[in-house]
Design a protein around this motif. Sequence first.
Motif, short mmCIF file in Angstrom:
data_model
loop_
_atom_site.label_atom_id
_atom_site.label_comp_id
_atom_site.label_asym_id
_atom_site.label_seq_id
_atom_site.Cartn_x
_atom_site.Cartn_y
_atom_site.Cartn_z
N TRP A 166 1.16 4.73 3.15
CA TRP A 166 2.48 4.90 2.53
C TRP A 166 3.21 3.58 2.50
N TRP A 167 3.77 3.26 1.33
CA TRP A 167 4.62 2.09 1.21
C TRP A 167 6.06 2.56 1.01
N SER A 168 6.97 1.93 1.71
CA SER A 168 8.38 2.24 1.53
C SER A 168 8.84 1.77 0.15
N ARG A 169 10.04 2.18 -0.21
CA ARG A 169 10.61 1.78 -1.50
C ARG A 169 10.64 0.27 -1.65
N LEU A 170 11.10 -0.44 -0.60
CA LEU A 170 11.20 -1.89 -0.67
C LEU A 170 9.83 -2.54 -0.75
N THR A 171 8.86 -1.98 -0.04
CA THR A 171 7.50 -2.54 -0.08
C THR A 171 6.89 -2.37 -1.47
N VAL A 172 7.08 -1.20 -2.07
CA VAL A 172 6.57 -0.97 -3.42
C VAL A 172 7.18 -1.98 -4.40
N LEU A 173 8.49 -2.15 -4.35
CA LEU A 173 9.15 -3.07 -5.27
C LEU A 173 8.76 -4.52 -5.00
N GLY A 174 8.39 -4.82 -3.75
CA GLY A 174 7.93 -6.16 -3.43
C GLY A 174 6.56 -6.45 -4.03
N HIS A 175 5.69 -5.43 -4.03
CA HIS A 175 4.35 -5.61 -4.59
C HIS A 175 4.32 -5.38 -6.11
N LEU A 176 5.26 -4.57 -6.61
CA LEU A 176 5.33 -4.29 -8.04
C LEU A 176 6.75 -4.60 -8.52
N GLY A 180 9.30 5.66 -2.65
CA GLY A 180 8.21 4.85 -2.10
C GLY A 180 6.95 5.10 -2.90
N GLY A 181 5.80 4.84 -2.30
CA GLY A 181 4.54 5.04 -3.03
C GLY A 181 3.36 5.25 -2.12
N ILE A 182 2.41 6.04 -2.60
CA ILE A 182 1.13 6.23 -1.92
C ILE A 182 0.16 5.17 -2.43
N VAL A 183 -0.46 4.44 -1.51
CA VAL A 183 -1.39 3.37 -1.88
C VAL A 183 -2.82 3.81 -1.55
N TYR A 184 -3.70 3.71 -2.53
CA TYR A 184 -5.12 3.99 -2.28
C TYR A 184 -5.94 2.90 -2.97
N PHE A 185 -7.25 2.91 -2.72
CA PHE A 185 -8.10 1.83 -3.22
C PHE A 185 -9.25 2.38 -4.07
N ASP A 186 -9.48 1.71 -5.18
CA ASP A 186 -10.61 2.01 -6.05
C ASP A 186 -11.21 0.70 -6.53
N GLY A 187 -12.16 0.78 -7.44
CA GLY A 187 -12.81 -0.43 -7.93
C GLY A 187 -12.39 -0.77 -9.34
#
Length: 551
Positions: free
Chosen positions: A138-148, A158-165
């Motif tokens: 889980w990314w907080s609202r500020l973390t999401v906006l920092g990465h996006l 906020g946002g759910i972060v997962y990994f794919d290829g």
Amino acid sequence: MAATPFTRPAMLRQLTEVPEWDVLVIGGGATGLGTALDAASRGYKTLLLEQSDFAKGTSSRSTKLVHGGVRYLAQGNIRLVFEALRERGLLLRNAPHVVTVQPFVILCYTWWQRFFYGAGLTLYDLLAGRYSLGRTTWWSRLTVLGHLPGLKPEYLKGGIVYFDGQFDDARLALNMAQTCAEQGGTVLNYMRVTALTKDMDGHVNGVKALDLESGQAYTLRAKAVVNATGVYVDEILQLDQPAQKPLVMPSQGVHVVLGKSFLPGEAALMIPKTPDGRVLFAIPWQDHVLVGTTDTPLHSISLEPVALETEINFILQTAGAYLQKIPTRQDVRSVFAGLRPLAAPSSETGDTKEISRSHKLLVAPSGLITITGGKWTTYRQMADDTVNAAAKVAGLPAIPCRTERLPIHGAIPAVTIPASSNSTMQRKQESSPPPALARYGSDAPHVLALQEAEPTLAQKLHPDFTYTLAEVVWAVRHEMARTVEDVLSRRLRVLFLDARAALEMAPAVAVVLAHEMNHDETWQREQVAAFEMLAQHYLPQRYEKKTVRIP
């Protein structure tokens, strides 16, 4: 069979030197190339024929994702997701130069969404098992906006972060063709199959084919013939049985490409439910942003499908609801459409979401083997099933599949899939190619050597891209490129990234191709004209021609 040099003249010689093939594959997309590679690696005498260029159709027009399929998990198709997640892990190991780990963010505007998506993606991780690329978090609202930083912040929790290829589909297809040749197989582009041949009992025993470059016709014998032609499978089936009912219902997917400024950062955006119930991605790809895709049922097919106005507008409007910088037609660098060969349902329906994404394998009474459906990520498993069927039809020795641990051409030796589920596929490579040439993997030093041997070849094709004249020479000499389109669309991905830039590069590419292939100025002009006509489909606005001079 010994490895055949990866040039078209060398491959053509094989047609007269081999009296009968064990496995003959029709179709040079992901499924056909995967099948040919599997068959050749088992030691079967293998031939692949493609009517255009490798991955010309659907296989170069994907969303550039090697993934398990989050939407299929939501549909309850656990088996498909489990299989795809395993194949995703194998691809990351076998082709690390073209397949990379990509973090995705699902935006949450309510706490219920955090719970719902978090639970589903935790299951996604569990299904991946030892092939996991990283743990959902889980990314907080500020973390999401920092990465996006390009996102609208209103109402965001906020946002759910997962990994794919993520991957370069056309380059992986090319590298598979090269690997097939290294395993002793023969692969040919611009070779159209015009008919199936049969013995006295009505069993398929080969094909008739036409070399579209020379006009020469061939009759080729084979113990097993595989129809792996994607959206064209019905055409080959009708060569076998003219009354054959359609096996495929094509669906069109459209993508638009924007500048990097619309979504800065390395994370991708996944919108799990658009207003019409579809999934939309915004993905950083080759220093641009790829946004798509649509899912439109079609009743006709084309080698060059054209994006519909409604599809382009849908993508731009949906993306604009999430991005601070709202994209317009003027912002689109390129737009491309691809056709998915979805297995047709038995009931009358126009809803592509109801159609199976799993592959179907059929063996006709004549012995013709047809493989259709599926997706890029699972091509290797599809090939395994198909070659097993071909071996039975042809009475070949039963040899197990060998592709699970077979590196794809260009792969730089890498460390295995991580033991820790927190890892995001960290690798230690023996050597790293220059960043601008990383997509070539182990071939990068050879491309660089071309530039060093002839300094004029180090010149860039366009000020906005790193591509050089040396890469065009390499594409002709070692990657079987035959046309300006082959180079700018699939060897270099310029047409898919920036159609205007591709048009400006076309004359210089034509000059290099003509020199390498001994063609005259008339051929150059015809190539540029053909490419200009083709590229109009990739432009959302009318192109105003300007001259770029290459000394």
